[in-house]
Structures are given as structure tokens and as C-alpha cells.
Write an enzyme that holds these catalytic residues in place. Structure first.
Site, PDB file in Angstrom:
ATOM      1  N   TYR A  45      -3.753  45.071 -33.565  1.00 16.73           N
ATOM      2  CA  TYR A  45      -3.631  46.308 -33.471  1.00 16.73           C
ATOM      3  C   TYR A  45      -4.202  46.760 -34.776  1.00 16.73           C
ATOM      4  CZ  TYR A  45      -1.809  50.670 -31.417  1.00 16.73           C
ATOM      5  OH  TYR A  45      -1.674  51.801 -31.126  1.00 16.73           O
ATOM      6  N   ARG A 167      -5.090  49.251  -9.621  1.00 21.68           N
ATOM      7  CA  ARG A 167      -5.688  48.156  -8.973  1.00 21.68           C
ATOM      8  C   ARG A 167      -5.107  47.923  -7.718  1.00 21.68           C
ATOM      9  NH1 ARG A 167      -4.641  43.850 -13.608  1.00 21.68           N
ATOM     10  NH2 ARG A 167      -2.853  44.944 -13.727  1.00 21.68           N
ATOM     11  N   MET A 239      -7.249  48.081 -21.241  1.00 22.92           N
ATOM     12  CA  MET A 239      -6.220  47.058 -20.842  1.00 22.92           C
ATOM     13  C   MET A 239      -7.094  45.820 -20.270  1.00 22.92           C
ATOM     14  SD  MET A 239      -3.249  48.634 -20.733  1.00 22.92           S
ATOM     15  CE  MET A 239      -2.007  47.959 -19.582  1.00 22.92           C
TER      16      MET A 239
END
Length: 326
Positions: A45, A167, A239
Site C-alpha cells: 500500500y 461477479r 481488486m
């Protein structure tokens, strides 16, 4: 929890430091596990705390005691982190007053614990890029994420329609039902974005002027097909860990704009602009009080079971946020 060389979190007992004149002694109540928290532990990060560090960027605590120069907070008040990197996965902490934001203690504890990251991100991406009016529509992927659930509810409260992409998964009908119950107008799978049936959706609502991307890769390209000319796509997550792919035609013939958003940066940019921060917090707390904004689906985990909670938060198709009870 502190890391040692390799990112292996462990549970440690630490001394609570002495209360300084400008400090606040806080008993933490609840703190969620977000994807960014995992990325920080993994060292991937852009915001990294010097080690050893306490994990967790979000949560809510109760003020126990304040230093003699503290004026804005008193014992009994609820507080959340003013910025990322506070280290919320702990039972107690002593923090400088400016690192904390007061929140009303008449809202549910899980709403307060999950307020500073996802609902704030949802609020800003809906407000800051396109001037949306009631009847406009927004398309978003990862619609079952914490931000996605907040976008659905904030948009619904503002009269904005949402097209929500998820999804395909084994329990799809259950997920669709849950998102519709939150106020989603349409829920579609990534595969459906390519199908001619998408045209049916746009018989009743306009094409979106705003697309919200938290996935990247193919999902982004498919969403862009449905964006209005001169529309904006805002990327706030990745993601799929794949680049954002944009056809040249979308730029040339439809003049779409691609923007990025990071809540941590917004807070830095508005550190001196407490009015904007307060206005956003008030708006969100009003929605919560009216029952128009709820906490995401949560699984409560006692702090000592943190390993199981971390593992559960990294599983695919997670629709429930792990919340550490402190």
C-alpha cells in the site's frame, strides 16, 4: 498487533502511554478489516506505518479521559480516526486530539465503526466528479463491496439510479436480492455487460454519466461501453490487480474521462477544510439516522480470533465484512 520483518501479525500486550495535555484516552469498541488494511500488512500500500505497527485504519472508540487542553472531546464521546494509519486493531489507545473525529453516539456501533472509509469514499465519488441530478444513473462494479453497498444507498436517497455489476457466483440470486433490498435498480453480472439485453435496461433509465471502478481489467472495459459520451469513470480500487483497459474509440469518439480517487489523499487535501469534512459526516449520519444508510453485512469476531478474521477477509466472493470486537 505488530509486524516483525515478515508481515505476520501477532497479538501483543503494550503499555498504555501516559495521557499528555492534548491527548485523548480511547477504549476501542469495534474495528473492521478492509482490503487496504491487508495491503498495508503485505507492504503493497502507498501508506506504510513504521514497524512495529498496529494494524487497522478504521473503527470507533469511546473517550475515557482527555488531557487538560482538550476542548472538543469529553468522556463518553464516540470517536473515529481523522486519517488513515491510526492503528485501530487494539483495545485501548492514547491519541493526540487532532487524530480523532467526534461522531454521534446515537448511531449503531457498526455504522460508526465502518463510517470513515467506505461511506466517505462513496459520498465523494458520487459528489465530486459529475453533477448528478435525480433521474441520472451510475454504473459500478464490485457492487457488493463496502463502497458498492454505500453507493447504492446514497444514490437511492438522492434519486439517482444504479446499475450494479457483480461477479457470477454460486449464490447469485441471494446476492441480487440483498442488493435490491438496499435500493439497487439493476444488478447484472460482468458477462451480462456484453449481452444485447443491456439495451432493455436503458429503455427505462438514461445511460450513466458516471462509472465507478474498483476492479480494473476486463470489467472496466465492459463498463465503459455503457457510459454516456463525455462521461467520467472514476477508479478507486483494483481488486483484479490488472490495468484499466480503455479502447481508443472510447477516448476519440466518446471523449470519456478517466479519473482516480483515494480517500486518504482527499483527507490530506482537506486537512484545513474542516467544513467540508463536517458537512460530509453530517450528511452520512443523517442518512444513517433515517435508516437510508446501513453498515455493510458484518461478521463479528472477538480480537483473539483475529487470524481467522484476516483469513476470512481474503477469501473470494466475500459479502460480509469481518469486524473485530474490542
Amino acid at each position: 498487533m505488530s509486524g516483525t520483518g515478515s508481515p505476520q501479525p501477532s497479538l501483543k500486550d503494550l503499555e498504555v502511554p501516559k495521557l499528555g495535555d492534548c491527548d485523548v484516552h480511547v477504549k476501542m469498541l469495534a474495528a473492521p478489516i478492509n482490503p487496504a488494511d491487508i495491503n498495508m500488512i503485505q507492504g503493497t500500500y502507498p501508506l506504510l506505518s513504521p514497524l512495529p505497527a498496529v494494524g487497522g485504519n478504521e473503527g470507533v472508540g469511546e473517550v475515557l479521559e482527555v488531557g487538560r487542553n482538550v476542548t472538543a472531546l469529553k468522556p463518553g464521546d464516540w470517536v473515529i480516526p481523522a486519517n488513515a494509519g491510526l492503528g485501530t486493531w487494539r483495545t485501548w489507545g492514547v491519541f493526540p486530539e487532532e487524530m480523532l473525529l467526534k461522531v454521534p453516539n446515537d448511531i449503531p456501533v457498526f455504522c460508526a465503526a465502518t463510517l470513515s472509509v467506505n461511506p466517505c469514499t462513496a459520498f465523494r465519488v458520487l459528489a465530486d466528479f459529475e453533477s448528478l441530478v435525480p433521474g441520472d444513473s451510475v454504473i459500478q462494479n464490485a457492487a457488493n463491496s463496502g463502497v458498492g453497498q454505500a453507493v447504492i444507498q446514497i444514490a437511492r436517497a438522492s434519486g439517482i439510479k444504479t446499475i450494479n455489476v457483480v461477479r457470477d457466483r454460486p449464490d447469485l440470486p441471494k446476492l441480487v436480492e440483498r442488493l435490491m433490498a438496499l435500493g439497487a435498480d439493476h444488478v447484472v453480472t460482468e458477462e451480462m455487460l456484453r449481452k444485447p439485453e443491456m439495451k432493455d435496461i436503458f429503455k427505462s433509465i438514461p445511460k450513466p454519466r458516471l462509472a465507478l471502478n474498483c476492479v480494473g481489467g476486463k470489467s472496466t472495459t465492459e463498463m465503459l461501453r455503457h457510459l454516456q459520451p463525455k462521461g467520467t469513470m472514476v477508479t478507486y480500487g483494483g481488486m483484479a490487480k490488472q490495468p484499466v483497459m480503455v479502447p481508443v474509440s472510447a477516448f476519440i469518439f466518446r471523449d470519456v474521462q478517466l479519473r482516480g480517487f483515494w480517500m486518504t489523499q482527499w483527507r490530506k487535501d482537506h486537512a484545513q477544510d474542516q467544513e467540508s469534512v463536517a458537512a460530509m459526516m453530517n450528511a452520512l449520519c443523517q442518512l444513517i439516522r433515517r435508516g437510508q444508510l446501513t453498515a455493510p453485512a458484518c461478521t463479528e469476531v472477538p480480537l483473539q480470533d483475529y487470524r481467522a478474521a484476516l483469513e476470512a477477509s481474503m477469501k473470494p466472493f466475500v459479502s460480509s465484512k469481518q469486524i473485530l470486537l474490542l
